[in-house]
Design an enzyme around this catalytic site. Structure first.
Site, short mmCIF file in Angstrom:
data_model
loop_
_atom_site.label_atom_id
_atom_site.label_comp_id
_atom_site.label_asym_id
_atom_site.label_seq_id
_atom_site.Cartn_x
_atom_site.Cartn_y
_atom_site.Cartn_z
N LYS A 115 -2.70 -2.60 -5.23
CA LYS A 115 -2.09 -1.30 -4.47
C LYS A 115 -2.27 0.02 -4.93
CE LYS A 115 2.14 -4.27 -2.75
NZ LYS A 115 3.84 -4.30 -2.45
N LYS A 207 -5.10 -10.84 6.66
CA LYS A 207 -4.09 -11.52 6.15
C LYS A 207 -3.24 -10.26 7.80
CE LYS A 207 -0.56 -12.03 3.82
NZ LYS A 207 0.14 -12.14 2.48
N LYS A 210 1.42 -4.81 8.99
CA LYS A 210 1.92 -5.01 9.29
C LYS A 210 1.00 -2.92 9.65
CE LYS A 210 5.28 -1.37 6.13
NZ LYS A 210 5.46 -0.84 6.19
#
Ligand code: TRP
Length: 344
Positions: A115, A207, A210
């Site tokens: 991240k 994966k 969104k």
């Protein structure tokens, strides 16, 4: 036998546009756990602040995820549904655990590295601290079991390490305060089922997410029947028919993913799905899959539409859940204060 009463805790970040990965990996399993355990389910709004956020979006996403909990069948009368920021003991315990966790442990967290990306100097301190707040979420209820996706395994290990170190470092005080030889349980991850990792419909090695730029990569819980049909029709596959055994799925990530989704939704194993549908062409399997997805999502979608028009009802559930959560968290935090020598 552990002296700790079995209690399930899990959290979901408030992001809009929940998808099949969230449903199969989290929501559906949360619903199932209710049959066997008391459960606490939390919309982790404090975690959503770690990468920068828009206040209005956070508010609506918190209500949306809460509505999804209810629409999927979590019973807020039997179990506890609330948003994290209502219970200040999460943040308070996180501070205490910050002083237990080690920099070296957090430096190894792969989710932080992903991240934070290249510009780590510019990541928020909250993002670095994310796993400690997560440990506090669980430990403030002394929860014993945590259903999560496999990407959260490392964070659960950290929570166990933090609990263990607290128990060791303060062993004497824990005993003196009447808590025997351990204050925190070591929470166990529950990672199981055929679809704990739902992959992108465009690339079976990535994966379902969104943040994927292609809207055809995911099925949203709110997708209508036509959209589901279109996305499944376009889903990437290979030319061979479905195998009859699971070994035939190796090196076929897209086929494996679709079979996993089917199995997860239909409460079967992949082996069972293949025993029934092996030899079928993808066109036929895709029709069956579309029907199954639509059948499972339609009632959830209808209830979410209803709840979206009743934000006061959702807020009332969260308020009541927050109160019940506090009744558990407050005495745990009070005991932690005593153990740590914080005068109260
Ligand atoms: N980090 C979890 C995720 O992204 C969400 C989460 C926060 C959580 N606190 C938790 C999950 C406590 C389980 C228990 O999926």
């Amino acid at each position: 036998m552990s002296k700790f009463k079995e209690l399930v805790f899990s959290g979901v970040q408030p992001t809009g546009n929940l998808h099949l990965g969230n449903y199969l990996g989290a929501l559906k399993r949360f619903v199932e756990m209710q049959a066997t355990h008391p459960c606490i389910y939390c919309v982790v709004d404090l975690h959503a602040m770690t990468t920068g956020h828009d206040p209005a979006t956070l508010k609506s996403a918190t209500r949306e995820v809460s509505a999804a909990f209810l629409a999927c069948g979590i019973d807020p009368a039997k179990n506890i549904v609330f948003n994290q920021s209502r219970v200040p003991e999460h943040a308070e315990l996180a501070w205490a655990l910050d002083c237990v966790a080690r920099m070296g442990w957090l430096n190894r967290m792969t989710q932080f590295k992903e991240k934070a990306g290249k510009d780590r100097e510019n990541a928020s301190v909250g993002l670095f601290n994310y796993p400690v707040l997560m440990a506090a979420d669980i430990l403030v209820y002394r929860a014993t079991h945590v259903p999560v996706g496999d990407d959260q395994k490392q964070h659960l290990e950290l929570a166990r390490d933090v609990a263990q170190k607290f128990n060791n470092d303060f062993a004497e005080s824990i005993a003196e305060n009447g808590h025997g030889d351990a204050f925190f349980p070591l929470p166990e991850p529950l990672i199981q089922g055929p679809a704990t990792r739902v992959m992108s419909l465009r690339d079976g090695t990535k994966k379902m997410s969104k943040s994927d730029p292609s809207e055809y990569s995911l099925i949203a819980i709110m997708d209508d029947a036509d959209t589901v049909a279109q996305k499944i029709r376009k889903a990437k596959t290979d030319a061979a028919p479905l195998p009859s055994e699971i070994a035939g799925l190796s090196n076929r990530p897209e086929a494996d993913n679709l079979v996993g989704i089917f199995a997860g939704l239909n409460d079967q194993t992949k082996d069972q799905v293949l025993a029934e549908q092996g030899g079928a062409q993808f066109s036929a399997f895709k029709s069956a899959l579309t029907e199954l997805i639509v059948a499972k999502l339609a009632p959830i979608r209808a209830e979410m539409i209803r709840l979206a028009k009743a934000p006061d009802h959702v807020d009332a559930v969260l308020a009541q859940g927050g109160e019940r959560a506090r009744e558990i968290a407050q005495p745990v935090w009070a005991s932690v204060k005593d153990i740590l020598g914080l005068v109260r």
